[in-house]
Write a protein that holds these residues in place. Sequence first.
Motif, short mmCIF file in Angstrom:
data_model
loop_
_atom_site.label_atom_id
_atom_site.label_comp_id
_atom_site.label_asym_id
_atom_site.label_seq_id
_atom_site.Cartn_x
_atom_site.Cartn_y
_atom_site.Cartn_z
N LYS A 49 0.85 -1.19 0.00
CA LYS A 49 0.00 0.00 0.00
C LYS A 49 0.88 1.24 0.00
O LYS A 49 1.88 1.30 0.72
CB LYS A 49 -0.90 0.06 1.24
N LYS A 63 -0.57 4.99 0.06
CA LYS A 63 -1.74 5.87 -0.02
C LYS A 63 -1.43 7.22 0.61
O LYS A 63 -0.91 7.29 1.72
CB LYS A 63 -2.93 5.26 0.72
N TYR A 66 -2.78 10.78 2.23
CA TYR A 66 -3.93 11.18 3.03
C TYR A 66 -3.91 12.69 3.25
O TYR A 66 -2.92 13.36 2.96
CB TYR A 66 -3.96 10.43 4.37
N SER A 106 -7.95 3.60 9.36
CA SER A 106 -8.90 4.34 8.53
C SER A 106 -8.41 5.78 8.39
O SER A 106 -7.84 6.34 9.32
CB SER A 106 -10.30 4.30 9.13
N GLU A 109 -8.75 9.51 5.46
CA GLU A 109 -9.31 10.13 4.26
C GLU A 109 -8.19 10.37 3.26
O GLU A 109 -7.16 10.95 3.61
CB GLU A 109 -9.99 11.46 4.59
N ASP A 110 -8.41 9.93 2.03
CA ASP A 110 -7.40 10.17 1.01
C ASP A 110 -7.50 11.60 0.48
O ASP A 110 -8.30 12.40 0.96
CB ASP A 110 -7.50 9.12 -0.11
N LYS A 139 -13.13 7.96 2.30
CA LYS A 139 -12.72 7.14 3.44
C LYS A 139 -12.03 5.88 2.92
O LYS A 139 -12.55 5.18 2.06
CB LYS A 139 -13.95 6.76 4.26
N GLN A 140 -10.83 5.62 3.44
CA GLN A 140 -10.03 4.48 3.03
C GLN A 140 -9.70 3.62 4.25
O GLN A 140 -9.62 4.14 5.37
CB GLN A 140 -8.72 4.93 2.37
N ILE A 148 -6.99 0.33 5.58
CA ILE A 148 -5.88 -0.59 5.36
C ILE A 148 -5.91 -1.59 6.49
O ILE A 148 -5.82 -1.22 7.66
CB ILE A 148 -4.52 0.14 5.32
#
Length: 113
Positions: free
Chosen positions: A61, A63, A65, A81, A83-84, A89-90, A92
């Motif tokens: 991953k 990502k 944020y 959890s 926010e990207d 809401k994302q 992992i």
Amino acid sequence: MSNKLVDSIIKNEDILIKLVKKSEESLLEHLTLLGLLTNRKDILIITNKRILLVSKSKVIKNKEYTNFSKIKFNPLNHNLSFEDNDSLKQFINLNNFRISYKEIQYLKSKLNN
């Protein structure tokens, strides 16, 4: 190899959280010299811009944020959890990271304030 890989990804970013552990060996690696010759690590890094999860020298991953204070860790299901950059809401899941009790407590103290 994984250190060079990680350094190239997080260049000029501040590391806020870092967890490193030895990767699990496969049965073949365990029974042969291959397990002794490889020094693979699983790495979880949270910088001021991204969450990076590396396993066996492969990026699992990567990502970005928006806000560190919005990153939360759920110790019951081992989910991060956040926010990207698109305000979505994302999640992992860290189950494959084999997170220990001590690491759970560390993440809770850093992220769930």
